[in-house]
Write an enzyme that holds these catalytic residues in place. Sequence first.
Site, mmCIF file in Angstrom:
data_model
loop_
_atom_site.group_PDB
_atom_site.id
_atom_site.type_symbol
_atom_site.label_atom_id
_atom_site.label_comp_id
_atom_site.label_asym_id
_atom_site.label_seq_id
_atom_site.Cartn_x
_atom_site.Cartn_y
_atom_site.Cartn_z
ATOM 1 C CE LYS A 34 -2.213 -1.108 3.813
ATOM 2 N NZ LYS A 34 -1.544 -2.380 4.161
ATOM 3 N NE ARG A 148 7.179 -2.255 6.373
ATOM 4 C CZ ARG A 148 5.847 -2.117 6.380
ATOM 5 N NH1 ARG A 148 5.229 -1.636 5.316
ATOM 6 N NH2 ARG A 148 5.150 -2.476 7.428
ATOM 7 N NE ARG A 154 6.074 0.115 10.290
ATOM 8 C CZ ARG A 154 4.965 -0.051 9.568
ATOM 9 N NH1 ARG A 154 4.869 0.497 8.375
ATOM 10 N NH2 ARG A 154 3.971 -0.761 10.048
#
Length: 211
Positions: A34, A148, A154
Site C-alpha cells: 500500500k 522491510r 519500525r
Amino acid sequence: METVLVARCIFATQATPLLTMFNIILFGPPGSGKGTQSEMLIAKYGLIHLSTGDILRKEIAAGTPLGLEAKSIMDKGELVPDEVVIGMISSALEANPEAKGFLFDGFPRTTAQASALDKLLQLKGTEIGIVLALEVSEEELVKRLLNRGLTSGRSDDTNEVVITARIAEYRKKTSAVADYYQQFDKVKNIQGEGSVEEIFTLLSNEIDSRL
Ligand SMILES: Nc1ncnc2c1ncn2[C@@H]1O[C@H](COP(=O)(O)OP(=O)(O)O)[C@@H](O)[C@H]1O
Ligand SMILES: [Mg+2]
C-alpha cells in the site's frame, strides 16, 4: 468539447487531472504494498495521501500523549481505537479543503471506521470512488515485512510474532471492510504479487476506467 480534449492531452504529459473529486481506498494486509503504490498513485493523480499508520508514527516520533498511547498498542500488533483514528482522519479532511481527492492507506481498518468515513465524506458532498484491494499470500507478506524491518526502523516489522499478530488482526477485523464496500460494488481485487511497476499499471488501469 475540442478544447477540453486538448487541455486533457496537455495535462496528460504531466499528471492525469481529476475532473471531479475522486477518493480511493488502497486496501490490503500489512506488507501488501500500500505504501509503495500510494507514493506513485498520489504523484500520478494529484491526490492527498492519508496514511493513518504514517500519522501515528509521526505522533510517536514527536512523543505526544497520543503517540505514547498508540505505541504500546502498535507494538503488540493490535489496532488503535476507532475513535482515535476517525478523529485523525476527520482533522486531515478538514485541513485539505482544496483537495482533488484523497488516497486512504491503512484506513478504514474496521467496518465502524468505514461507515464513519462514509459519513465524513458525505458531509463534504463526496464519496469513495473505488476500493483497490491488493492480494498477496501470507508467506510473501511475512517475507516482505521482515525484509522491510531491516531498514524501516519500525519495531513492529522486526519481530515475527508481532507480524503474525498484525496479519491475524487484519483477517479478524479488517478483511470485513472489503465486504462492507462490496455491497456497494466498489471493490476491485488486484494481484499484489509481481513487480512494483506491473502492479502500478493494474491499479492505474482500474482508476482510469472509473474516472
Ligand atoms: N511488488 C512488490 N514486490 C516485492 N516487494 C514489495 C512490493 N511492493 C512493496 N514491496 C516491499 O514490501 C514491503 C511492504 O510494502 P509497503 O508498501 O510498506 O506495504 P504496506 O504499506 O501495505 O504495509 C516493503 O519493504 C516494500 O519494499
Ligand atoms: Mg504502509
